[in-house]
Design a protein around this motif. Structure first.
Motif, mmCIF file in Angstrom:
data_model
loop_
_atom_site.group_PDB
_atom_site.id
_atom_site.type_symbol
_atom_site.label_atom_id
_atom_site.label_comp_id
_atom_site.label_asym_id
_atom_site.label_seq_id
_atom_site.Cartn_x
_atom_site.Cartn_y
_atom_site.Cartn_z
ATOM 1 N N ALA A 186 36.100 28.473 43.655
ATOM 2 C CA ALA A 186 36.764 29.753 43.420
ATOM 3 C C ALA A 186 35.869 30.915 43.853
ATOM 4 N N LEU A 187 34.579 30.790 43.611
ATOM 5 C CA LEU A 187 33.644 31.835 44.038
ATOM 6 C C LEU A 187 33.499 31.864 45.558
ATOM 7 N N ASN A 188 33.478 30.698 46.175
ATOM 8 C CA ASN A 188 33.366 30.639 47.635
ATOM 9 C C ASN A 188 34.564 31.285 48.315
ATOM 10 N N ALA A 189 35.680 31.310 47.595
ATOM 11 C CA ALA A 189 36.887 31.945 48.136
ATOM 12 C C ALA A 189 36.854 33.460 47.970
ATOM 13 N N LYS A 190 35.774 33.965 47.342
ATOM 14 C CA LYS A 190 35.618 35.409 47.139
ATOM 15 C C LYS A 190 34.314 35.862 47.818
#
Length: 251
Positions: A186-190
């Motif tokens: 989820a963080l990598n997608a941000k």
């Protein structure tokens, strides 16, 4: 996620522990340590055993010695002093919800700002991680660290707006590695949010603050987590988010 593991290895609470002082701050009894002239602060949000846990106060002393104004507010017990029990933990949460902790943390942040603090980081442990992730969805803080988080969802991580570090445990039924990996995805997608995720091999939920002093291995693993936490929180001393990742990756 939450469960009985949140209550394992309870500390012996000691209101007199630590090198700092206890005073009312932001309307809450709080443990405070650090240079009074610092414009940087870190709020340490405890696990379910609250702000009198000696190992948590030792960590606050480390944070203060690093140049931050460290504040450990009583976000757990000030409304209801009931100590958590693994058999009734779900019921306990009804009167000790992290949603209440989130609301109670806001006056603490305002008190820091009124003191002249310009940068605020927050680190949350277990129960406290949910409080910190809620703060990180708003412009209340400038950096956040979640350590063996409880009650945190992927949706929570998707809402984060500040640099975030997540330190998880390999042996964790509350936030197991597969869940931490979902957080990482989820963080990598941000890409606009700098992040760092690490899973500590051989560690169990609560390892960073519920270790035994006589267990050298446990102390060493906790100290590694403390260093990672401090390195990541150093990001609040700069406007350049890239340095957040650099600090963490050089641990």
């Amino acid at each position: 996620m939450s469960g009985a593991q949140c209550c394992e290895n309870p500390p012996t609470l000691n209101s007199a522990s630590g090198n700092g002082k206890v005073e009312e701050f932001g309307g809450l009894s709080s443990y405070i340590y650090g240079p009074s002239n610092s414009n940087l602060a870190v709020i340490l949000v405890s696990d379910v055993y609250g702000y009198e846990a000696p190992n948590l106060r030792k960590l606050a002393d480390k944070v203060g010695a690093a140049g931050f104004w460290a504040v450990v507010p009583d976000l757990v017990f000030h409304r209801d002093p009931t100590v958590p029990d693994p058999n009734t933990f779900t019921e306990w949460l009804k009167t000790h919800g992290p949603d209440q902790g989130f609301e109670d943390a806001k006056p603490v942040i305002e008190a820091l700002k009124s003191k002249g603090i310009t940068k605020i980081g927050a680190a949350g442990f277990c129960w406290g991680a949910k409080v910190v992730v809620e703060l990180s969805k708003h412009p209340y803080i400038q950096a956040a660290v979640l350590i063996h988080p409880s009650l945190v969802s992927v949706e929570d991580i998707q809402g984060v707006k500040v640099p975030l570090s997540i330190l998880g445990a390999e042996i964790d039924r509350v936030s197991p590695p597969e869940v931490v990996k979902q957080f990482e995805a989820a963080l990598n997608a941000k890409p606009e949010v700098d992040s760092f995720v690490k899973i500590f091999a051989g560690c169990s939920h609560g390892w960073s603050v519920r270790y035994k002093d006589e267990d050298e291995g446990a102390v060493k693993r906790a100290e590694e987590a403390h260093k990672d936490m401090l390195d990541c929180l150093l990001s609040i001393s700069t406007e350049f988010g890239l340095q957040f990742c650099c600090f963490c990756l050089c641990c």
